[in-house]
Write an enzyme that holds these catalytic residues in place. Structure first.
Site, PDB file in Angstrom:
ATOM      1  N   SER A   1       0.804  -1.260   0.041  1.00 43.10           N
ATOM      2  CA  SER A   1       0.036  -0.049   0.078  1.00 43.10           C
ATOM      3  C   SER A   1       0.832   1.200   0.001  1.00 43.10           C
ATOM      4  O   SER A   1       1.960   1.290   0.738  1.00 43.10           O
ATOM      5  CB  SER A   1      -0.830   0.073   1.279  1.00 43.10           C
ATOM      6  OG  SER A   1      -1.471   1.238   1.313  1.00 43.10           O
ATOM      7  N   SER A   2       0.468   2.329  -0.810  1.00 45.79           N
ATOM      8  CA  SER A   2       1.363   3.508  -0.850  1.00 45.79           C
ATOM      9  C   SER A   2       1.504   4.160   0.606  1.00 45.79           C
ATOM     10  O   SER A   2       2.509   4.807   0.707  1.00 45.79           O
ATOM     11  CB  SER A   2       0.794   4.518  -1.793  1.00 45.79           C
ATOM     12  OG  SER A   2      -0.680   5.201  -1.091  1.00 45.79           O
ATOM     13  N   CYS A   3       0.876   3.821   1.501  1.00 46.99           N
ATOM     14  CA  CYS A   3       0.993   4.468   2.663  1.00 46.99           C
ATOM     15  C   CYS A   3       2.222   4.031   3.534  1.00 46.99           C
ATOM     16  O   CYS A   3       2.720   4.410   4.482  1.00 46.99           O
ATOM     17  CB  CYS A   3      -0.277   4.478   3.590  1.00 46.99           C
ATOM     18  SG  CYS A   3      -0.448   2.565   4.210  1.00 46.99           S
TER      19      CYS A   3
ATOM     20  N   LYS B   1       3.226  -4.525   6.508  1.00 47.42           N
ATOM     21  CA  LYS B   1       3.237  -4.692   4.819  1.00 47.42           C
ATOM     22  C   LYS B   1       4.573  -4.600   4.253  1.00 47.42           C
ATOM     23  O   LYS B   1       4.778  -5.189   3.204  1.00 47.42           O
ATOM     24  CB  LYS B   1       2.619  -3.603   4.317  1.00 47.42           C
ATOM     25  CG  LYS B   1       0.736  -3.689   4.177  1.00 47.42           C
ATOM     26  CD  LYS B   1       0.531  -5.028   3.460  1.00 47.42           C
ATOM     27  CE  LYS B   1      -0.918  -5.263   3.495  1.00 47.42           C
ATOM     28  NZ  LYS B   1      -1.418  -6.414   2.475  1.00 47.42           N
TER      29      LYS B   1
ATOM     30  N   HIS C   1     -11.844   4.519   4.800  1.00 51.34           N
ATOM     31  CA  HIS C   1     -10.880   5.354   4.099  1.00 51.34           C
ATOM     32  C   HIS C   1     -11.727   6.777   3.874  1.00 51.34           C
ATOM     33  O   HIS C   1     -12.943   6.435   3.864  1.00 51.34           O
ATOM     34  CB  HIS C   1     -10.272   4.689   2.793  1.00 51.34           C
ATOM     35  CG  HIS C   1      -9.296   3.597   3.086  1.00 51.34           C
ATOM     36  ND1 HIS C   1      -9.596   2.410   2.911  1.00 51.34           N
ATOM     37  CD2 HIS C   1      -8.276   3.618   3.900  1.00 51.34           C
ATOM     38  CE1 HIS C   1      -8.636   1.660   3.471  1.00 51.34           C
ATOM     39  NE2 HIS C   1      -7.583   2.433   4.041  1.00 51.34           N
TER      40      HIS C   1
ATOM     41  N   TYR D   1       0.589  -1.009  10.337  1.00 54.58           N
ATOM     42  CA  TYR D   1       0.341  -1.616   9.463  1.00 54.58           C
ATOM     43  C   TYR D   1       1.354  -1.603   8.351  1.00 54.58           C
ATOM     44  O   TYR D   1       1.766  -2.401   7.540  1.00 54.58           O
ATOM     45  CB  TYR D   1      -0.907  -0.745   8.603  1.00 54.58           C
ATOM     46  CG  TYR D   1      -1.365  -1.061   7.401  1.00 54.58           C
ATOM     47  CD1 TYR D   1      -1.263  -0.265   6.012  1.00 54.58           C
ATOM     48  CD2 TYR D   1      -2.306  -2.282   7.073  1.00 54.58           C
ATOM     49  CE1 TYR D   1      -1.659  -0.898   4.890  1.00 54.58           C
ATOM     50  CE2 TYR D   1      -2.911  -2.632   5.939  1.00 54.58           C
ATOM     51  CZ  TYR D   1      -2.414  -2.015   4.819  1.00 54.58           C
ATOM     52  OH  TYR D   1      -2.814  -2.355   3.498  1.00 54.58           O
TER      53      TYR D   1
HETATM   54  O1  GFB Z   1      -8.357   7.654   3.570  1.00 54.36           O
HETATM   55  P1  GFB Z   1      -7.775   8.114   4.901  1.00 54.36           P
HETATM   56  O2  GFB Z   1      -8.440   7.550   6.143  1.00 54.36           O
HETATM   57  O3  GFB Z   1      -6.380   7.416   5.202  1.00 54.36           O
HETATM   58  O4  GFB Z   1      -7.471   9.819   5.218  1.00 54.36           O
HETATM   59  P2  GFB Z   1      -4.877   7.949   4.634  1.00 54.36           P
HETATM   60  C1  GFB Z   1      -7.063  10.615   4.127  1.00 54.36           C
HETATM   61  C2  GFB Z   1      -7.411  11.995   4.437  1.00 54.36           C
HETATM   62  O5  GFB Z   1      -8.695  12.227   4.385  1.00 54.36           O
HETATM   63  C3  GFB Z   1      -6.828  12.240   5.813  1.00 54.36           C
HETATM   64  C4  GFB Z   1      -9.101  12.817   5.682  1.00 54.36           C
HETATM   65  O6  GFB Z   1      -6.114  13.461   5.864  1.00 54.36           O
HETATM   66  C5  GFB Z   1      -8.139  12.263   6.591  1.00 54.36           C
HETATM   67  O7  GFB Z   1      -8.002  13.210   7.804  1.00 54.36           O
HETATM   68  N1  GFB Z   1     -10.451  12.834   5.896  1.00 54.36           N
HETATM   69  C6  GFB Z   1     -11.433  13.723   5.926  1.00 54.36           C
HETATM   70  C7  GFB Z   1     -11.186  11.539   6.190  1.00 54.36           C
HETATM   71  N2  GFB Z   1     -12.592  13.426   6.493  1.00 54.36           N
HETATM   72  C8  GFB Z   1     -12.369  12.049   6.680  1.00 54.36           C
HETATM   73  C9  GFB Z   1     -13.512  11.043   6.976  1.00 54.36           C
HETATM   74  O8  GFB Z   1     -14.594  11.390   7.202  1.00 54.36           O
HETATM   75  N3  GFB Z   1     -12.825   9.730   7.121  1.00 54.36           N
HETATM   76  C10 GFB Z   1     -11.414   9.316   6.933  1.00 54.36           C
HETATM   77  N4  GFB Z   1     -11.159   8.224   6.846  1.00 54.36           N
HETATM   78  N5  GFB Z   1     -10.461  10.459   6.332  1.00 54.36           N
HETATM   79  C11 GFB Z   1      -4.303   5.426   4.706  1.00 54.36           C
HETATM   80  C12 GFB Z   1      -3.607   4.580   5.821  1.00 54.36           C
HETATM   81  O9  GFB Z   1      -3.934   6.617   4.989  1.00 54.36           O
HETATM   82  O10 GFB Z   1      -4.346   4.921   3.506  1.00 54.36           O
HETATM   83  C13 GFB Z   1      -3.903   2.870   5.550  1.00 54.36           C
HETATM   84  O11 GFB Z   1      -3.870   5.020   7.056  1.00 54.36           O
HETATM   85  C14 GFB Z   1      -4.368   2.540   4.172  1.00 54.36           C
HETATM   86  O12 GFB Z   1      -2.951   2.288   6.150  1.00 54.36           O
HETATM   87  C15 GFB Z   1      -4.721   3.777   3.207  1.00 54.36           C
HETATM   88  O13 GFB Z   1      -2.936   2.246   3.623  1.00 54.36           O
HETATM   89  C16 GFB Z   1      -4.651   3.446   1.676  1.00 54.36           C
HETATM   90  O14 GFB Z   1      -4.872   8.110   3.051  1.00 54.36           O
HETATM   91  O15 GFB Z   1      -4.571   9.328   5.423  1.00 54.36           O
END
Ligand code: GFB
Length: 314
Positions: free
Chosen positions: A108-110, A141, A180, A137
């Site tokens: 995963s890119s993260c 990975k 996500h 995570y």
């Molecule tokens: O997609 P996300 O949860 O994970 O959050 P990451 C991406 C961005 O969206 C962050 C914002 O800056 C969050 O603060 N965001 C805004 C929100 N509103 C929301 C909301 O209601 N829900 C969520 N979830 N985010 C993940 C990794 O990072 O990327 C995982 O933690 C995984 O391990 C995934 O690899 C692909 O993109 O920041």
């Protein structure tokens, strides 16, 4: 890969696994096998080893993982490192012991360093500190990617890895605590439209940049790599395009048809500021995505509203 080859898709009901099953079937692969979580617990080594001995799959796609968004990763790091480590150790070792012809592992890119030079090419892995919100995570990975590489080096196993960007689409997770960002925003704006809420609360500042790939494009890329790639290095899979969370929110708000306000809760984490993949290698071996972000969001929203609400919000 022969069309009647026995292909085991681990995680066949998840976002990526279900898309890979659709892609394989669409491309004429007729001999797919899978097990539900109830039928086989991938964290149980004896169960996994018995399954491989009995079924002898020729190809394996390891799309099963314990995944989640920024909030889940930040809250449950022990679960993310333990469950993902155990699953990949069991499946990779069983694939080796049973002489599987080829295995595809999904990173995963993260898991690239938090402040990696952008766009991130494959050589930037392990060159700097990780994003703290998903360290558990990421370490699991990274070890899976490295394990595939070392099994190839030591034993000659054709075990390859890919590194997808943020994925979305049908069968995504819409639970607001663990999902996500893209599915979370679809649900939040749809709920607000239905209830007439005046505003929707989103996390962070909206400033971070993210790259998004529609999951059926990801699945086609995985099948393409299974058919054409046997290198030692993992391959980035993405679009090479990024958007701020604020711009993403405006796009989803428009597509869902919510007309209220967006309120940013800056007490929630932004996570890594950018994680744009350098996809020039994937392009050089002839693959490019087909679905644009706008079209992918429309397809995802159509799927979301066609589902039974109770199933979606577990
Ligand atoms: O997609 P996300 O949860 O994970 O959050 P990451 C991406 C961005 O969206 C962050 C914002 O800056 C969050 O603060 N965001 C805004 C929100 N509103 C929301 C909301 O209601 N829900 C969520 N979830 N985010 C993940 C990794 O990072 O990327 C995982 O933690 C995984 O391990 C995934 O690899 C692909 O993109 O920041």
């Amino acid at each position: 890969m022969e069309k009647n080859a026995k292909i085991y898709v681990a995680g066949h009901r998840g976002l990526v696994g279900s898309a890979i099953v659709r892609s394989l079937e669409r491309q004429g692969y007729t001999n797919l096998i899978y097990r539900t979580h109830k039928e086989m617990d991938l964290t149980n080594q004896a169960d996994v080893f018995r399954f491989f001995e009995e079924e002898k799959p020729e190809y394996v796609v390891l799309a099963a993982a314990h995944v989640g968004g920024i909030n889940a990763n930040q809250t449950y790091p022990a679960d993310f490192i333990y469950i993902n480590s155990i699953i990949q150790c069991n499946v990779i070792k069983a694939a080796h012991d049973n002489k599987v012809k080829k295995l595809l592992f999904l990173g995963s890119s993260c898991i690239y360093p938090k402040m990696a030079h952008q766009p991130m090419d494959e050589d930037q892995l392990l060159t700097g500190p990780l994003e703290v919100t998903n360290e558990g995570y990421a370490i699991a990975k990274i070890s899976g990617l490295e394990m595939c590489k070392f099994f190839k080096q030591q034993y000659g196993d054709d075990f390859i890895s890919c590194m997808p960007t943020n994925l979305y689409g049908p069968n995504d997770n819409f639970n607001l605590e663990t999902s996500h960002v893209l599915p979370a925003l679809i649900r939040k704006f749809d709920d607000a439209k239905k209830t007439g809420a005046p505003s929707v609360e989103l996390w962070g500042t909206g400033a971070p940049l993210r790259e998004f790939l529609y999951v059926d494009d990801m699945a086609d890329a995985c099948v393409y790599l299974l058919e054409n790639y046997s290198g030692l290095k993992h391959v980035n899979i993405g679009t090479g395009k990024e958007i701020t969370i604020k711009e993403l929110a405006e796009m989803i708000k428009r597509i869902v048809g919510f007309e209220g306000e967006i309120v940013w809760n800056s007490s929630m984490p932004d996570g890594t500021p950018r994680k744009l993949l350098d996809v020039s290698y994937l392009r050089s071996i002839g693959w490019k995505e087909k679905v644009s972000l706008e079209e992918g969001i429309r397809k995802s929203y159509e799927w979301y509203i066609s589902q039974d609400e109770s199933d979606l919000k577990k």
